[in-house]
Design an enzyme around this catalytic site. Structure first.
Site, PDB file in Angstrom:
ATOM      1  N   PRO A  10      -2.201  -5.412   2.099  1.00 18.68           N
ATOM      2  CA  PRO A  10      -3.364  -5.601   1.254  1.00 18.68           C
ATOM      3  C   PRO A  10      -3.325  -4.806  -0.054  1.00 18.68           C
ATOM      4  CG  PRO A  10      -3.911  -4.290   3.188  1.00 18.68           C
ATOM      5  CD  PRO A  10      -2.535  -4.839   3.412  1.00 18.68           C
ATOM      6  N   ASN A  11      -3.836  -5.467  -1.072  1.00 18.40           N
ATOM      7  CA  ASN A  11      -3.989  -4.913  -2.431  1.00 18.40           C
ATOM      8  C   ASN A  11      -2.679  -4.773  -3.198  1.00 18.40           C
ATOM      9  OD1 ASN A  11      -6.893  -4.500  -2.284  1.00 18.40           O
ATOM     10  ND2 ASN A  11      -6.417  -2.928  -0.777  1.00 18.40           N
ATOM     11  N   TYR A  23       0.951   3.891  -8.422  1.00 22.83           N
ATOM     12  CA  TYR A  23       1.827   2.802  -7.961  1.00 22.83           C
ATOM     13  C   TYR A  23       2.752   2.236  -9.044  1.00 22.83           C
ATOM     14  CZ  TYR A  23      -1.280   2.997  -3.950  1.00 22.83           C
ATOM     15  OH  TYR A  23      -1.987   3.435  -2.854  1.00 22.83           O
ATOM     16  N   ALA A  78      -2.507  -0.332   3.337  1.00 24.50           N
ATOM     17  CA  ALA A  78      -3.543   0.393   4.095  1.00 24.50           C
ATOM     18  C   ALA A  78      -3.427   0.164   5.598  1.00 24.50           C
ATOM     19  CB  ALA A  78      -4.930  -0.018   3.601  1.00 24.50           C
ATOM     20  N   GLU A  99      10.092   0.608   6.852  1.00 26.23           N
ATOM     21  CA  GLU A  99       8.740   0.795   6.297  1.00 26.23           C
ATOM     22  C   GLU A  99       8.884   1.379   4.896  1.00 26.23           C
ATOM     23  OE1 GLU A  99       6.440   3.423   8.782  1.00 26.23           O
ATOM     24  OE2 GLU A  99       5.016   3.873   7.182  1.00 26.23           O
ATOM     25  N   HIS A 101       6.924   2.582   1.227  1.00 25.68           N
ATOM     26  CA  HIS A 101       5.715   2.888   0.459  1.00 25.68           C
ATOM     27  C   HIS A 101       6.129   3.250  -0.956  1.00 25.68           C
ATOM     28  CE1 HIS A 101       3.367   2.886   4.100  1.00 25.68           C
ATOM     29  NE2 HIS A 101       4.306   3.637   4.649  1.00 25.68           N
ATOM     30  N   SER A 103       4.250   4.958  -3.117  1.00 27.32           N
ATOM     31  CA  SER A 103       3.852   6.354  -3.355  1.00 27.32           C
ATOM     32  C   SER A 103       4.372   7.240  -2.226  1.00 27.32           C
ATOM     33  CB  SER A 103       2.321   6.444  -3.423  1.00 27.32           C
ATOM     34  OG  SER A 103       1.754   6.110  -2.159  1.00 27.32           O
TER      35      SER A 103
HETATM   36  C1  DQA Z   1       1.007   2.345   0.076  1.00 24.16           C
HETATM   37  C2  DQA Z   1       0.345   3.648   0.561  1.00 24.16           C
HETATM   38  C3  DQA Z   1      -0.886   3.340   1.396  1.00 24.16           C
HETATM   39  O1  DQA Z   1      -1.484   4.543   1.845  1.00 24.16           O
HETATM   40  C4  DQA Z   1      -1.898   2.562   0.582  1.00 24.16           C
HETATM   41  O2  DQA Z   1      -3.013   2.214   1.386  1.00 24.16           O
HETATM   42  C5  DQA Z   1      -1.331   1.380  -0.095  1.00 24.16           C
HETATM   43  C6  DQA Z   1       0.025   1.447  -0.646  1.00 24.16           C
HETATM   44  C7  DQA Z   1       2.167   2.624  -0.892  1.00 24.16           C
HETATM   45  O3  DQA Z   1       2.945   1.690  -1.128  1.00 24.16           O
HETATM   46  O4  DQA Z   1       2.298   3.731  -1.422  1.00 24.16           O
HETATM   47  O5  DQA Z   1      -2.005   0.370  -0.272  1.00 24.16           O
HETATM   48  O6  DQA Z   1       1.540   1.677   1.211  1.00 24.16           O
END
Ligand code: DQA
Length: 147
Positions: A10-11, A23, A78, A99, A101, A103
């Protein structure tokens, strides 16, 4: 041919304009295009999928069991910190996954340090921005599936 599925939670459809200090300014389309090119130059394919809905992501993971996917790269966003159902879906299909991320979740709020995925992932990449996806896809391209 190696088929890699890249999943975005999401997002992440808002990348480019969403909290750019955290980001970056790269868009999701730009990330996906880089990953597809990386795979194509090595005779493989990357399929990218983003959803803001947990159920839709669960269904896409289930589909991976039968569609020839050999490796999953996932940024659960999230849902990283909340989703037992996504974790269970990945465990059910039993495909190797990384996995990712953008950030560094370990340098942010305490709730971001918890992941429902890390202990069953092959590995975790956090804090390297869009390059993290590229490193994950390159690893997937080199990875020899046991099945
Ligand atoms: C994220 C880190 C998550 O905590 C956050 O909710 C995101 C993006 C990242 O790519 O850094 O939506 O996964």
């Amino acid at each position: 041919m190696k088929n890699i599925l890249v999943l975005h939670g999401p997002n992440l459809n808002l990348l480019g304009s969403r909290e750019p200090d955290v980001y970056g300014r790269i868009t999701l389309d730009e990330i996906n295009a880089r990953l597809k090119k990386l795979a194509e130059t090595q005779g493989a394919s990357v399929t990218c999928f983003q959803s803001n809905a947990e159920a839709t992501l669960v269904e896409r993971i289930q589909q991976a069991r039968a569609d020839g996917t050999q490796f999953i790269v996932i940024n659960p966003a999230a849902f990283t910190h909340t989703s037992v159902s996504l974790r269970d879906a990945l465990a059910a299909v039993a495909l190797p996954f990384i996995e990712v991320h953008l950030s560094n979740v370990f340098s942010r709020e305490a709730f971001r340090k918890e992941s429902f995925f890390s202990d069953i992932a092959i590995g975790v990449i956090s804090g390297l921005g869009a390059a993290g996806y590229e490193f994950a896809v390159q690893f997937a391209l080199n990875h020899k599936n046991q099945a």
